[in-house]
Design an enzyme around this catalytic site. Structure first.
Site, PDB file in Angstrom:
ATOM      1  CD  GLU A  46      -2.888   0.658   2.455  1.00 39.21           C
ATOM      2  OE1 GLU A  46      -3.218   1.697   3.018  1.00 39.21           O
ATOM      3  OE2 GLU A  46      -3.366  -0.363   2.545  1.00 39.21           O
ATOM      4  CG  ASP A  57      -2.257   9.431   7.029  1.00 40.32           C
ATOM      5  OD1 ASP A  57      -2.592   8.383   7.043  1.00 40.32           O
ATOM      6  OD2 ASP A  57      -1.976  10.053   6.275  1.00 40.32           O
TER       7      ASP A  57
END
Length: 256
Positions: A46, A57
């Site tokens: 990924e 994130d």
């Protein structure tokens, strides 16, 4: 048949997906890390496209994006780096990132260039499903790309089934409604994954957020088709020069 579909047919359990940020820790680290991930047993790569204002994130991956952007990583540069990818990397590769830089690049151009270099699928967490279905799905399908949506423990059964119907490749089960890199109460995660299993979804399920080592990977994989590790791998790379050796040690510790 897509590489992701082929993978899950051959290996329906214990699938290891490793996230890395393109252009981190050095601009030219990307392919070296991808090759090392494959050589040491990762099943899916990924690849994060760095962005200045990322969604969901945690601090570790945010910092890796800052470094990658300072290194000069852009979408155009990434596709340039990936031109030769398929001469050495045969496992599925997914691009993950935010919609703004993709739209700036041009969505149709982005999908065409991704397919041309051998990318298999996309994860764009801030692209709403109704917009995807109405505006972008035909382009994604035309280029033969899989598109993966995320679900959380708070996602209703009806919405899980809707997102499963829009997804292909796999469904990304976020372990909890928090940012990446946070520790999780794994008993709660396991109950959530069992609930997902009870929905009899069309797609395989991979678990992400809070998966960091052999123990958490094994526990997540007991209740799903496998798991995604990101922040822990980015931390392992931080400040290191021999990214191949670091990658080997990290993946080996998960799978041994």
């Amino acid at each position: 048949m897509s590489r992701l579909k082929t993978l899950f047919e051959k290996k329906p359990a214990n699938v290891l997906n490793i996230y890395c940020t393109a252009g981190y820790p050095e601009l030219d680290s990307t392919l070296l890390i991808m090759q090392a991930l494959q050589e040491n047993g990762a099943d899916i790569i990924e690849l994060g496209m760095p962005y200045s204002d990322p969604l969901a994130d945690g601090e570790t991956i945010q910092n890796s994006s800052v470094v990658a952007l300072k290194n000069g990583m852009t979408i155009a540069k990434l596709f340039e780096q990936l031109k030769t990818m398929r001469s050495t990397v045969t496992i599925p590769v997914i691009l993950m990132g935010n919609i703004n830089p993709v739209l700036l690049y041009g969505f149709e151009r982005f999908c065409a260039d991704a397919a041309a270099v051998g990318v298999d699928g996309l994860i764009i967490p801030d692209l709403p499903p109704y917009e995807f279905e109405a505006l972008y799905k035909p382009t994604v399908e035309q280029q033969g790309l899989d598109f993966i949506f995320l679900v959380t423990p708070e996602t209703s059964a009806e919405r899980v089934r809707m997102l499963d119907g829009l997804s292909s490749g796999f469904l990304y089960a976020v372990s909890s409604s928090s940012t990446t890199g946070k520790d999780k109460d794994f008993a709660e995660v396991e109950a959530y994954l069992e609930r997902l299993k009870g929905y009899h979804l069309n797609n395989p399920v991979l678990v992400g957020f809070g998966i960091k080592d052999k123990t958490t990977f094994s526990r997540a994989a007991k209740h799903s088709n496998g798991a995604i590790i990101g922040s822990a791998f980015i931390k392992a790379l931080e400040g290191k020069t021999d990214v191949v050796a670091v990658t080997k040690d990290f993946v080996t510790a998960i799978l041994d």
